[in-house]
Design a protein around this motif. Sequence first.
Motif, PDB file in Angstrom:
ATOM      1  N   ASP A  32       0.806  -1.217   0.000  1.00  0.00           N
ATOM      2  CA  ASP A  32       0.000   0.000   0.000  1.00  0.00           C
ATOM      3  C   ASP A  32       0.844   1.276   0.000  1.00  0.00           C
ATOM      4  OD1 ASP A  32      -2.403  -1.384  -0.017  1.00  0.00           O
ATOM      5  OD2 ASP A  32      -2.535  -1.460   2.172  1.00  0.00           O
ATOM      6  N   THR A  33       2.156   1.147   0.053  1.00  0.00           N
ATOM      7  CA  THR A  33       3.030   2.327   0.044  1.00  0.00           C
ATOM      8  C   THR A  33       3.221   2.825  -1.382  1.00  0.00           C
ATOM      9  OG1 THR A  33       4.224   1.547   2.007  1.00  0.00           O
ATOM     10  CG2 THR A  33       5.305   3.227   0.659  1.00  0.00           C
ATOM     11  N   PRO A  34       2.784   4.044  -1.693  1.00  0.00           N
ATOM     12  CA  PRO A  34       2.916   4.557  -3.061  1.00  0.00           C
ATOM     13  C   PRO A  34       4.363   4.910  -3.407  1.00  0.00           C
ATOM     14  CG  PRO A  34       1.286   5.797  -1.779  1.00  0.00           C
ATOM     15  CD  PRO A  34       2.088   4.993  -0.814  1.00  0.00           C
ATOM     16  N   VAL A  35       4.620   4.950  -4.717  1.00  0.00           N
ATOM     17  CA  VAL A  35       5.921   5.342  -5.244  1.00  0.00           C
ATOM     18  C   VAL A  35       5.741   6.575  -6.119  1.00  0.00           C
ATOM     19  CG1 VAL A  35       7.883   4.687  -6.697  1.00  0.00           C
ATOM     20  CG2 VAL A  35       6.774   2.973  -5.221  1.00  0.00           C
ATOM     21  N   MET A  36       6.498   7.628  -5.810  1.00  0.00           N
ATOM     22  CA  MET A  36       6.541   8.816  -6.661  1.00  0.00           C
ATOM     23  C   MET A  36       7.860   8.795  -7.424  1.00  0.00           C
ATOM     24  SD  MET A  36       6.056  12.887  -5.779  1.00  0.00           S
ATOM     25  CE  MET A  36       7.259  12.937  -4.451  1.00  0.00           C
ATOM     26  N   GLY A  37       7.793   8.574  -8.708  1.00  0.00           N
ATOM     27  CA  GLY A  37       9.022   8.486  -9.494  1.00  0.00           C
ATOM     28  C   GLY A  37       9.545   9.860  -9.896  1.00  0.00           C
ATOM     29  N   TYR A  38      10.854  10.047  -9.749  1.00  0.00           N
ATOM     30  CA  TYR A  38      11.502  11.208 -10.366  1.00  0.00           C
ATOM     31  C   TYR A  38      11.617  10.868 -11.848  1.00  0.00           C
ATOM     32  CZ  TYR A  38      13.230  13.247  -5.902  1.00  0.00           C
ATOM     33  OH  TYR A  38      13.356  13.838  -4.668  1.00  0.00           O
ATOM     34  N   SER A  39      10.508  10.941 -12.546  1.00  0.00           N
ATOM     35  CA  SER A  39      10.398  10.326 -13.867  1.00  0.00           C
ATOM     36  C   SER A  39      11.245  11.035 -14.915  1.00  0.00           C
ATOM     37  CB  SER A  39       8.928  10.297 -14.291  1.00  0.00           C
ATOM     38  OG  SER A  39       8.138   9.669 -13.303  1.00  0.00           O
ATOM     39  N   ALA A  40      11.055  12.340 -15.048  1.00  0.00           N
ATOM     40  CA  ALA A  40      11.844  13.118 -16.003  1.00  0.00           C
ATOM     41  C   ALA A  40      12.764  14.030 -15.206  1.00  0.00           C
ATOM     42  CB  ALA A  40      10.934  13.934 -16.904  1.00  0.00           C
ATOM     43  N   ALA A  46       4.712   3.271 -10.988  1.00  0.00           N
ATOM     44  CA  ALA A  46       4.718   4.555 -10.285  1.00  0.00           C
ATOM     45  C   ALA A  46       3.294   5.042 -10.080  1.00  0.00           C
ATOM     46  CB  ALA A  46       5.518   5.592 -11.061  1.00  0.00           C
ATOM     47  N   ASP A  47       3.015   5.580  -8.897  1.00  0.00           N
ATOM     48  CA  ASP A  47       1.704   6.118  -8.579  1.00  0.00           C
ATOM     49  C   ASP A  47       1.606   7.608  -8.869  1.00  0.00           C
ATOM     50  OD1 ASP A  47       0.450   3.684  -7.089  1.00  0.00           O
ATOM     51  OD2 ASP A  47       2.428   3.936  -6.175  1.00  0.00           O
ATOM     52  N   ILE A  48       2.731   8.298  -8.759  1.00  0.00           N
ATOM     53  CA  ILE A  48       2.836   9.717  -9.071  1.00  0.00           C
ATOM     54  C   ILE A  48       4.096   9.901  -9.907  1.00  0.00           C
ATOM     55  CG2 ILE A  48       3.130  12.055  -8.113  1.00  0.00           C
ATOM     56  CD1 ILE A  48       1.678  11.158  -5.624  1.00  0.00           C
ATOM     57  N   ILE A  49       4.032  10.780 -10.894  1.00  0.00           N
ATOM     58  CA  ILE A  49       5.196  11.074 -11.725  1.00  0.00           C
ATOM     59  C   ILE A  49       5.707  12.473 -11.388  1.00  0.00           C
ATOM     60  CG2 ILE A  49       4.579   9.497 -13.587  1.00  0.00           C
ATOM     61  CD1 ILE A  49       3.303  11.862 -15.060  1.00  0.00           C
ATOM     62  N   MET A  50       6.938  12.749 -11.771  1.00  0.00           N
ATOM     63  CA  MET A  50       7.545  14.035 -11.428  1.00  0.00           C
ATOM     64  C   MET A  50       8.398  14.542 -12.581  1.00  0.00           C
ATOM     65  SD  MET A  50      10.474  15.016  -8.628  1.00  0.00           S
ATOM     66  CE  MET A  50       9.824  14.023  -7.299  1.00  0.00           C
ATOM     67  N   VAL A  51       8.426  15.856 -12.716  1.00  0.00           N
ATOM     68  CA  VAL A  51       9.375  16.550 -13.594  1.00  0.00           C
ATOM     69  C   VAL A  51      10.283  17.385 -12.702  1.00  0.00           C
ATOM     70  CG1 VAL A  51       9.672  18.249 -15.434  1.00  0.00           C
ATOM     71  CG2 VAL A  51       7.775  16.610 -15.546  1.00  0.00           C
ATOM     72  N   LYS A  52      11.583  17.283 -12.925  1.00  0.00           N
ATOM     73  CA  LYS A  52      12.581  18.001 -12.131  1.00  0.00           C
ATOM     74  C   LYS A  52      13.745  18.409 -13.031  1.00  0.00           C
ATOM     75  CE  LYS A  52      15.738  17.414  -8.197  1.00  0.00           C
ATOM     76  NZ  LYS A  52      16.311  16.481  -7.209  1.00  0.00           N
ATOM     77  N   PRO A  53      14.129  19.711 -12.984  1.00  0.00           N
ATOM     78  CA  PRO A  53      13.562  20.869 -12.301  1.00  0.00           C
ATOM     79  C   PRO A  53      12.216  21.288 -12.915  1.00  0.00           C
ATOM     80  CG  PRO A  53      15.853  21.251 -12.924  1.00  0.00           C
ATOM     81  CD  PRO A  53      15.382  20.042 -13.660  1.00  0.00           C
TER      82      PRO A  53
END
Length: 326
Positions: A187-195, A243-250
């Motif tokens: 049940d622990t979600p994963v937020m990927g530092y996708s891009a 991944a449950d949440i994706i991310m763009v960084k910066p």
Amino acid sequence: MTSDQYPHLRRLRRNATLRDMLNENRLAASEFIYPMFVVNGSGVRTPIEPMPGIDQISLDIAVEEAQRAMEAGVKSVLLFGIPDEKDATGSGASSPDEAVQRAVQAIKKASPETYVITDVCLCEYTDHGHCGIINGNDVDNDATLPLLAQTAVSHADAGADMVAPSAMMDGQVAAIRAGLNEAGFSDTPVMGYSAKYASAFYGPFRIAADSAPQFGDRRAYQMAPNQGREAMREVEADLDEGADIIMVKPALAYLDVIKEASMRFDTPLAAYNVSGEYSMIAAAGQAGWLDRERAMMEVLTSIKRAGADLIITYSAIEAAEIIAKG
């Protein structure tokens, strides 16, 4: 041309109440995630020179900061750890005695409603500063994956609500998802530092986390700034891996990538308003070259307008307090 021959758009801008009523993009404190740099010990608050107002903090002060964030309406924190010792394999990253694991426990005990996210990477824990195991002069992708999974499990075991892998190793989300499931944390979600781009805007962070590479750079595994379509492939790969949440960084230099990802994927999207973006506004504000508060809120609004659902920002508490004032 007479006044009846062109649209009167200014009519909707003349009154402050009407401008507020027609606001297309509203920032909310609940959308912010506040990053913190934690160290072992107590009573430690070491200023980070290139990031005015941000410190390396010990566990007791991390608890206070998490509670201060919650009082401002910021309900989530993202933890980065600075270890007492480093080695070639970053073995301390998964230790239950390290600062991140202990900070998770302390924050959740004192403030159970705070949503605690942990960064999962090895760069802070390796003596060479790279994000994985070194083989020759390269980072060994597949040899790194089990260590990332082990680290994520240690965070979940400490009570982390979500883990966020940032090493940019191919397959890291799949390895972590499998590791969490096997350890009973399905049940622990994963937020990927996708891009995640190989960006100059990480400079202050590397001072804050003492994580600058001792040789070479990270361009062999982080994305080149001129890549746009490749970012969508990275996001899609993370989603395929669970991944449950994706991310763009910066965020600020990659608003187009945020916009494209928000339009293409029906998945919650985070954007990281990184250290360099924070520092350049803080420095210009201190020099009197711009209005710091207005510039900060303008940048955060641009990230929201581009399509981010969540914004990771060092300005979280300050911005939340400004929002509360109306």
